[in-house]
Design a protein around this motif. Structure first.
Motif: not given
Ligand code: IPM
Ligand code: MG
Length: 372
Positions: A102, A112, A134, A141
């Protein structure tokens, strides 16, 4: 030459089965594609010390879009312990490949959709139709993390923030810091994507999700940026909600919401909540979308305990394939595919275990394909 070049990254665990299931459906649709298979996942980590090897990064530079299955993730120490002996003790650190993908490809929109398909016995309520936007590259992150905390950082924070006082005297390995980094640009562009989607799809309202009352710097900026974008979309209603409160309200009054936009971590959380309201992770599909590349995936993980059993619900991946068709401009195929899913769910003859049935992954895929 095929019309579309598609990266195909099944990954680990049930990722392999659900991707194979989606392929049955795409083939039956007559989707004109050349698939380029790529290595990604736990075996790459174990054998090569990199779950997302450079050759797969390069592959993604050459495709129009990609489908991704799932990948096993483990905490840092557990991951290191599973490396082949030659790679142990080299300071290799496991980072989730999908998170890296990403960021590397700037797939800043995580889209989503969460729709309760009529007759799905595990819908929380019929008629729920939510769409989560999102932010996908920043926030908690960002990957800027310290454990143990370097003295230099502790000294600087001690100078700059009174609130740091309770932590400053702690030994370096008695605490950890993960930075939440949100930019104005990143916040504005996810908000704009949400509002543009709302406008293009006749949606009435966008709700901005945050915790700006407590996390004032970053969430304050996110909220302010999203509100400023909202002013360009006077035809769309806008409101905002704290992440904790919206978890309650979404359950209580799901029909009060429409499009939701959130920073990365809150978006991660509400997307699982919204997925559960429309049948759980077997229905959670996701698009990671940037300006030049988009990667589509089921929201569920690799579910190692179900791997190889031909048991899990492939509809999340099939619906992710439908999102890919939309993104590629193959709207007719996308509509046909969704109609086929709708028909299979409504008839209720073929159901995987999560839906209370006993059909296999492939039987579900075949059922959808048979409607095409
Ligand atoms: C999502 C998942 C991922 C995230 C994980 C697998 C790293 O939970 O795509 O929602 O946290 O983004
Ligand atoms: Mg998640």
């Amino acid at each position: 030459m095929a019309k579309h070049k598609i990266g195909w990254l099944p990954g680990d665990g049930i990722g392999i089965e659900v991707c194979a299931a989606a392929r049955v459906v795409l083939d039956r649709l007559g989707f004109d594609a050349q698939y380029v298979e790529g290595d990604i996942g736990w075996e790459c980590w174990r054998q090569e010390g990199d779950a997302f090897p450079q050759r797969t990064v390069d592959l993604l530079k050459r495709v129009d879009a990609a489908m991704f299955g799932a990948i096993t993730s483990k905490p840092v120490k557990a991951a290191e312990a599973e490396l082949i002996p030659e790679l142990q003790g080299k300071g290799l650190v496991y980072r989730s490949p999908i998170v890296r993908m990403r960021q590397l490809f700037d797939l800043y929109v995580c889209l989503r959709p969460c729709k309760a398909y009529p007759g799905n016995p595990i819908n929380f309520k019929e008629g729920i139709d939510l769409v989560v936007f999102r932010e996908n590259t920043e926030d908690l992150y960002a990957g800027v993390e310290f454990n143990p905390v370097p003295q230099e950082l502790a000294d600087t924070l001690g100078h700059l923030s009174k609130s740091f006082a309770p932590f400053q005297k702690l030994p370096a390995d008695e605490y950890a810091i993960s930075c939440k980094i949100n930019t104005r640009r990143g916040s504005e562009r996810i908000a704009r994507a949400a509002f543009e989607f709302a406008r293009a799809h006749g949606r009435k309202k966008v709700t901005i999700v945050h915790k700006a009352n407590v996390v004032r710097a970053t969430d304050g900026l996110f909220l302010e940026a999203a509100r400023s974008v909202a002013k360009e979309f006077l035809d769309i209603q806008v409101n905002d909600a704290n992440i904790d409160a919206i978890c309650m309200w979404l359950l209580k009054n799901p029909f009060d919401y429409d499009v939701l936009v959130a920073p990365n971590l809150y978006g991660d959380i509400i997307s699982d909540l919204c997925a559960q309201m429309v049948g759980g992770l077997g229905f959670g599909c996701s698009g990671n979308i940037g300006a030049h590349l988009a990667v589509f995936e089921p929201t569920h993980g690799s579910a190692p305990k179900y791997a190889g059993q031909n048991k899990v619900n492939p509809l999340a991946t099939i619906l992710a394939a439908k999102m890919m068709l939309d993104w590629l401009g193959e709207s007719d195929m996308a509509v046909r595919l969704e109609e086929a899913v709708v028909a299979v769910i409504a008839e209720g003859n073929v159901r995987t275990y999560d839906m209370g049935g006993a059909n296999t992954t492939m039987e579900m895929a075949e059922a959808v394909a048979s409607k095409l």
